[in-house]
Enzyme design. Structure first.
Site, PDB file in Angstrom:
ATOM      1  N   LYS A   6       0.853  -1.206   0.000  1.00  0.00           N
ATOM      2  CA  LYS A   6       0.000   0.000   0.000  1.00  0.00           C
ATOM      3  C   LYS A   6       0.884   1.249   0.000  1.00  0.00           C
ATOM      4  O   LYS A   6       0.632   2.208  -0.712  1.00  0.00           O
ATOM      5  CB  LYS A   6      -0.936  -0.008   1.213  1.00  0.00           C
TER       6      LYS A   6
ATOM      7  N   GLN B 239      -4.910  -1.920   9.569  1.00  0.00           N
ATOM      8  CA  GLN B 239      -4.726  -3.211   8.905  1.00  0.00           C
ATOM      9  C   GLN B 239      -5.316  -4.335   9.763  1.00  0.00           C
ATOM     10  O   GLN B 239      -5.010  -4.450  10.946  1.00  0.00           O
ATOM     11  CB  GLN B 239      -3.222  -3.455   8.660  1.00  0.00           C
TER      12      GLN B 239
ATOM     13  N   ASP C  46     -11.167   2.303   3.817  1.00  0.00           N
ATOM     14  CA  ASP C  46     -11.435   0.871   3.622  1.00  0.00           C
ATOM     15  C   ASP C  46     -12.942   0.620   3.456  1.00  0.00           C
ATOM     16  O   ASP C  46     -13.355  -0.467   3.074  1.00  0.00           O
ATOM     17  CB  ASP C  46     -10.932   0.076   4.848  1.00  0.00           C
TER      18      ASP C  46
END
Ligand code: NAD
Length: 298
Positions: free
Chosen positions: A67, A111, A134
């Site tokens: 990322k 994460q 997200d």
């Protein structure tokens, strides 16, 4: 000579079958990079994505690294906050709250998975929904459910984009999704439905799975079991999308037995180089959307 030509022909026909996530995402990267360049002229700073990594999960470390690499390639500022495996929930919540009000931060991503002392939902609920790139905050999930999305969930949106890029239409198609996670299966089924597909969701308690998968025009597998899907489970000329990422002896395998299924499918995504690449570029797109929202550019 004729044999060689036939071989070349069959190779190029076969390679056209592969939906190449690397190639598609590279094109999208260029588009997003250009968009950032033109927005920077108005906003006077680049977008910023902060990723929080708790603990030492090796797969998570790879994902976070990828990322960051993509962010930097296309002009997004990237910060990784690395926290100890024993970090407690309140410590993490306090860090997120600071980022929520930091005017220089556009996107926040925690994460997953998190260590077991931390409640995932509490953390996802803490993230400012306007910075939730997200798309896991309940408010953003709700907006998506009613067809008014602020952001799109990255992996499902990446899959829809891949199909679009190959001119594969969804309207009226029988699409079977195996897997019902909050991250992939459920939001994906919703997006497919919003694209007018007829959707069947299968899971670990589904009976006679093969009967359902054999009817699919498009079959999407997201279960986390290496080489699970075999050719006897699919319809001839169906489109196979493999979401699975399974690490065995440092090698990556999808949920689809690629070699077995390849001949019978009309299109198929590889692992690696398929859906995973699309997930990252969709995250970048969401970060740009957050940056625009943050700077009141519609
Ligand atoms: P998960 O691990 O949370 O859940 C697995 C799902 O599979 C469950 O809904 C379960 O009911 C279903 N399932 C398990 N065994 C089954 C069986 N035998 N038959 C039918 N259904 C079965 O799911 P997840 O988080 O969506 O992850 C699935 C896979 O996708 C994993 O390999 C993960 O690493 C991968 N993944 C990839 C990306 C990407 O960008 N490519 C993104 C997210 C997840």
């Amino acid at each position: 000579m004729e044999n060689i030509n036939l071989k070349v022909l069959s190779f190029s026909k076969n390679s056209q079958k592969i939906i190449n996530g690397t190639e598609i995402s590279e094109n999208l990267k260029l588009q997003v990079k250009n968009e950032i360049l033109s927005l920077k002229n108005k906003i006077n700073r680049s977008p910023k994505l902060v990723v929080i990594l708790v603990g030492e999960n090796p797969a998570s470390k790879v994902y976070v690294g990828n990322k960051q690499k993509t962010s930097l390639e296309i002009g997004i500022q990237s910060e990784i906050i690395k926290l100890d495996e024993n970090t407690n929930q309140n410590e993490l919540i306090n860090i997120i709250k600071k980022l929520n009000v930091d005017a220089n931060v556009d996107g926040i991503l925690v994460q997953l998975p998190l260590p077991k002392q931390i409640c995932e939902l509490e953390i996802l609920k803490t993230i400012n929904p306007l910075k939730d790139v997200d798309c896991f905050h309940p408010e953003n999930v709700g907006l998506m459910l009613i067809g008014k999305p602020r952001f799109l969930p990255c992996t499902p949106a990446g899959i829809i984009e891949m199909l679009k890029q190959k001119n594969i239409t969804l309207e009226g198609k029988n699409v079977v999704v195996i897997g019902r996670s909050n991250i992939v299966g459920k939001p994906l089924a919703l997006l497919l439905l919003q694209n007018n597909a007829t959707v069947t969701i299968c899971h670990s308690k589904t009976k006679n799975l093969e009967k359902l998968t054999q009817k699919a025009d498009i079959l999407i597998v997201a279960i986390g079991k290496a080489n699970f899907l075999t050719k006897d489970m699919i319809k001839k000329n169906s489109i196979i999308i493999d979401v699975g990422i399974n690490r065995i002896d440092n090698k990556l395998y999808g949920d689809v037995n690629f070699k077995d299924v390849f001949e019978k499918a009309s299109f198929i995504t590889p692992v690696p180089g398929g859906v995973g690449k699309m997930t990252i570029i969709m995250l970048m797109k969401n970060t740009v959307s957050a940056y625009k929202i943050h700077n009141k550019i519609i």
